[in-house]
Design a protein around this motif. Structure first.
Motif, PDB file in Angstrom:
ATOM      1  N   LEU A 343       0.830  -1.205   0.000  1.00  0.00           N
ATOM      2  CA  LEU A 343       0.000   0.000   0.000  1.00  0.00           C
ATOM      3  C   LEU A 343       0.863   1.252   0.000  1.00  0.00           C
ATOM      4  CD1 LEU A 343      -2.761  -1.114   2.548  1.00  0.00           C
ATOM      5  CD2 LEU A 343      -2.947  -0.981   0.060  1.00  0.00           C
ATOM      6  N   GLN A 344       1.963   1.213   0.724  1.00  0.00           N
ATOM      7  CA  GLN A 344       2.874   2.362   0.741  1.00  0.00           C
ATOM      8  C   GLN A 344       3.484   2.578  -0.639  1.00  0.00           C
ATOM      9  OE1 GLN A 344       5.977   2.036   3.628  1.00  0.00           O
ATOM     10  NE2 GLN A 344       6.818   4.079   3.222  1.00  0.00           N
ATOM     11  N   MET A 345       3.840   1.499  -1.335  1.00  0.00           N
ATOM     12  CA  MET A 345       4.413   1.619  -2.671  1.00  0.00           C
ATOM     13  C   MET A 345       3.374   2.161  -3.661  1.00  0.00           C
ATOM     14  SD  MET A 345       6.754  -1.845  -2.837  1.00  0.00           S
ATOM     15  CE  MET A 345       7.580  -1.374  -4.354  1.00  0.00           C
ATOM     16  N   ILE A 346       2.125   1.747  -3.504  1.00  0.00           N
ATOM     17  CA  ILE A 346       1.066   2.285  -4.363  1.00  0.00           C
ATOM     18  C   ILE A 346       0.895   3.783  -4.119  1.00  0.00           C
ATOM     19  CG2 ILE A 346      -1.418   2.219  -4.821  1.00  0.00           C
ATOM     20  CD1 ILE A 346      -1.366  -0.765  -4.301  1.00  0.00           C
ATOM     21  N   ALA A 347       0.952   4.185  -2.855  1.00  0.00           N
ATOM     22  CA  ALA A 347       0.817   5.611  -2.528  1.00  0.00           C
ATOM     23  C   ALA A 347       1.950   6.419  -3.151  1.00  0.00           C
ATOM     24  CB  ALA A 347       0.798   5.797  -1.008  1.00  0.00           C
ATOM     25  N   VAL A 348       3.170   5.921  -3.049  1.00  0.00           N
ATOM     26  CA  VAL A 348       4.314   6.624  -3.651  1.00  0.00           C
ATOM     27  C   VAL A 348       4.175   6.651  -5.167  1.00  0.00           C
ATOM     28  CG1 VAL A 348       6.812   6.548  -3.980  1.00  0.00           C
ATOM     29  CG2 VAL A 348       5.842   6.056  -1.734  1.00  0.00           C
ATOM     30  N   GLY A 349       3.709   5.557  -5.764  1.00  0.00           N
ATOM     31  CA  GLY A 349       3.534   5.511  -7.211  1.00  0.00           C
ATOM     32  C   GLY A 349       2.528   6.519  -7.709  1.00  0.00           C
ATOM     33  N   GLU A 350       1.430   6.692  -6.963  1.00  0.00           N
ATOM     34  CA  GLU A 350       0.427   7.688  -7.360  1.00  0.00           C
ATOM     35  C   GLU A 350       0.973   9.108  -7.219  1.00  0.00           C
ATOM     36  OE1 GLU A 350      -4.085   6.533  -7.037  1.00  0.00           O
ATOM     37  OE2 GLU A 350      -3.153   6.332  -5.061  1.00  0.00           O
ATOM     38  N   GLU A 351       1.759   9.342  -6.182  1.00  0.00           N
ATOM     39  CA  GLU A 351       2.304  10.688  -5.969  1.00  0.00           C
ATOM     40  C   GLU A 351       3.339  11.048  -7.018  1.00  0.00           C
ATOM     41  OE1 GLU A 351       3.794  10.903  -2.032  1.00  0.00           O
ATOM     42  OE2 GLU A 351       1.840  10.671  -1.061  1.00  0.00           O
ATOM     43  N   THR A 352       4.161  10.084  -7.424  1.00  0.00           N
ATOM     44  CA  THR A 352       5.251  10.358  -8.362  1.00  0.00           C
ATOM     45  C   THR A 352       4.862  10.131  -9.824  1.00  0.00           C
ATOM     46  OG1 THR A 352       6.080   8.091  -8.135  1.00  0.00           O
ATOM     47  CG2 THR A 352       6.947   9.756  -6.613  1.00  0.00           C
ATOM     48  N   GLY A 353       3.689   9.520 -10.065  1.00  0.00           N
ATOM     49  CA  GLY A 353       3.288   9.223 -11.440  1.00  0.00           C
ATOM     50  C   GLY A 353       3.996   8.015 -12.026  1.00  0.00           C
ATOM     51  N   ASP A 354       4.638   7.222 -11.186  1.00  0.00           N
ATOM     52  CA  ASP A 354       5.366   6.030 -11.648  1.00  0.00           C
ATOM     53  C   ASP A 354       4.719   4.773 -11.068  1.00  0.00           C
ATOM     54  OD1 ASP A 354       7.325   4.537 -12.951  1.00  0.00           O
ATOM     55  OD2 ASP A 354       8.664   4.579 -11.224  1.00  0.00           O
ATOM     56  N   LEU A 355       3.384   4.719 -11.155  1.00  0.00           N
ATOM     57  CA  LEU A 355       2.669   3.602 -10.564  1.00  0.00           C
ATOM     58  C   LEU A 355       2.988   2.284 -11.274  1.00  0.00           C
ATOM     59  CD1 LEU A 355       0.635   2.695  -8.443  1.00  0.00           C
ATOM     60  CD2 LEU A 355      -1.204   3.178 -10.072  1.00  0.00           C
ATOM     61  N   ASP A 356       3.169   2.351 -12.594  1.00  0.00           N
ATOM     62  CA  ASP A 356       3.470   1.115 -13.316  1.00  0.00           C
ATOM     63  C   ASP A 356       4.826   0.545 -12.880  1.00  0.00           C
ATOM     64  OD1 ASP A 356       4.772   3.262 -14.376  1.00  0.00           O
ATOM     65  OD2 ASP A 356       4.587   2.632 -16.465  1.00  0.00           O
ATOM     66  N   GLY A 357       5.806   1.413 -12.700  1.00  0.00           N
ATOM     67  CA  GLY A 357       7.114   0.941 -12.266  1.00  0.00           C
ATOM     68  C   GLY A 357       7.078   0.328 -10.881  1.00  0.00           C
ATOM     69  N   LEU A 358       6.352   0.971  -9.961  1.00  0.00           N
ATOM     70  CA  LEU A 358       6.277   0.440  -8.604  1.00  0.00           C
ATOM     71  C   LEU A 358       5.426  -0.824  -8.550  1.00  0.00           C
ATOM     72  CD1 LEU A 358       6.044   3.667  -6.431  1.00  0.00           C
ATOM     73  CD2 LEU A 358       7.964   2.122  -6.725  1.00  0.00           C
ATOM     74  N   MET A 359       4.451  -0.952  -9.435  1.00  0.00           N
ATOM     75  CA  MET A 359       3.680  -2.195  -9.483  1.00  0.00           C
ATOM     76  C   MET A 359       4.552  -3.349  -9.973  1.00  0.00           C
ATOM     77  SD  MET A 359       0.771  -1.674  -8.172  1.00  0.00           S
ATOM     78  CE  MET A 359      -0.160  -3.126  -8.617  1.00  0.00           C
ATOM     79  N   PHE A 360       5.488  -3.054 -10.881  1.00  0.00           N
ATOM     80  CA  PHE A 360       6.465  -4.075 -11.267  1.00  0.00           C
ATOM     81  C   PHE A 360       7.302  -4.486 -10.052  1.00  0.00           C
ATOM     82  CE2 PHE A 360       6.134  -2.803 -15.874  1.00  0.00           C
ATOM     83  CZ  PHE A 360       5.822  -4.074 -16.344  1.00  0.00           C
TER      84      PHE A 360
END
Length: 414
Positions: A343-360
């Motif tokens: 969940l923390q990684m998803i939050a960071v991904g949404e804030e930085t616009g790099d959600l696809d990278g963090l989902m990987f």
């Protein structure tokens, strides 16, 4: 070669029609142009040739029965080969024709032939693939469609190859995780059946000669053995009926949902199934976003790909929340299946616009955890199996040797 029926106009504008043999509709069109006919319609003829008519329906039925369906490995190799051919600049029609000639699978060759015919008629590749839902998943088709729209079809195929390879590895990991406990349980069941049917009846005749009250454990073993020996038809019928009832139950909507939810709660193996399912979800969503699929469409496609009704319901819950304007983080929290780190990684991904990278990254993290769980599975199961075997041996030892021990003590007192 197949027979095509055509309709066209001659050089004087007259309507002409007929049939020709050719490798594909493009060859037929070239033949017609060379004879001065402009084709308006070319399609496979519904009339069978004389030699095809001579083949009986029994032979065709036998051929279909023995024909192997297209396997996930075939699709994975197809994706890799399409990437290589398209990257080298080979036209898509020529690439499909080359793969059709080289494949050893009749079912796969027939599918490629259908793709070529649909492309000849003006359809897009993704539209042609929709005609084969048992081979191409909705996620696969969505990815191909995005690749056609963006002009990056070659890159789409290599991403699909990586995705299919990942899915194959996850499936093999789950099978590997369940193979050892399944084997041990089956071996214990067989051992119990052999002991009750063959070993204990041999001791019953000895115990009957004692003419004294037998210990409780011995009476239990004798009753169990008699039940196995005299009621084995009922046992087999009960096992068969239970299997049929279970399969019928999980084929219902409610039954499949509850069974898929219970899979995640199975001791030891449940967490492996859950983590592998989450890894597939995260990688599928990341791959879709990386390729340009909108988040709502991506979640919808991933929901159709995830092979678990409970997880599919959670993904659809996320999709509905995003459609209402909620953030991905909030919808992910509401599902209750992700741990705080994810969940923390998803939050960071949404804030930085790099959600696809963090989902990987999430997919990779779950994949590593699955590999670790599989490697340590034997160490986790061995204490349970040893305890169960110990209890079984103790019951057998007490049941068989206690009467002999009592008889020996009685003989000494005499």
């Amino acid at each position: 070669m197949p027979v095509y029926a055509y309709r066209g106009r001659s050089s004087r504008g007259d309507l002409v029609q007929g049939t020709l043999e050719g490798a594909d509709s493009g060859v037929i069109a070239d033949q017609l142009f060379n004879t001065g006919i402009t084709p308006t319609e070319i399609k496979l003829s519904k009339k069978l040739r004389a030699e095809e008519k001579s083949v009986g329906t029994q032979g065709a039925w036998w051929k279909r029965l023995n024909e192997k369906p297209v396997s996930p490995l075939d699709l994975m190799l197809f994706s890799r080969q399409m990437y290589t051919l398209l990257k080298a600049g080979v036209p898509i029609m020529r690439a499909l024709a080359g793969l059709q000639e080289s494949t050893q699978s009749p079912a796969f060759a027939a599918m490629l032939q259908d793709l070529r015919e649909n492309l000849d008629s003006g359809r897009e590749l993704s539209s042609a693939m929709r005609r084969h839902p048992t081979i191409f998943s909705p996620f696969y088709i969505s990815m191909v469609q995005v690749g056609e729209m963006t002009g990056m079809l070659d890159e789409t195929f290599i991403r699909l190859y990586d995705h299919l390879a990942f899915e194959k590895e996850m499936r093999e990991s789950i099978k590997s995780a369940l193979r050892y406990p399944t084997f041990v349980v089956i071996a214990m069941a067989v051992a119990i059946a052999v002991v009750n049917i063959f070993v204990i009846p041999a001791f019953i005749k000895v115990f009957e000669g004692f003419h004294t009250e037998l210990p409780l454990m011995t009476r239990f073993l004798i009753a169990s053995s008699n039940f196995f020996v005299y009621s084995w038809p009922l046992i087999l019928a009960g096992i068969f009926g239970g299997i049929v009832a279970f399969r019928s139950y999980i084929n219902t909507v409610d039954g499949r949902y509850k069974w898929d939810k219970y899979k995640f709660q199975i001791p030891i193996a449940g967490k492996i199934i859950l983590k592998s399912t989450l890894a597939r979800f995260a990688r599928s969503l990341a791959l879709g976003m990386k390729s340009g699929i909108p988040i709502v469409q991506g979640l919808n496609a991933v929901a159709l790909v995830v092979d678990n009704e409970y997880m599919r319901a959670r993904v659809e819950q996320m999709r509905d929340g995003v459609e209402r304007g909620e953030s991905i983080l909030r919808t992910a929290i509401a599902t209750g299946v992700f741990n705080p780190v994810v969940l923390q990684m998803i939050a960071v991904g949404e804030e930085t616009g790099d959600l696809d990278g963090l989902m990987f990254e999430v997919a990779g993290m779950y994949e590593q955890e699955v590999e670790y769980e599989v490697k340590t599975l034997s160490a986790q199961i061995e204490p349970i199996m040893i305890t169960a075997l110990g209890v079984l041996v103790l019951i057998l030892a007490l049941g068989i040797f206690l009467p002999m021990w009592d008889l020996g003590k009685a003989a000494l007192h005499k």
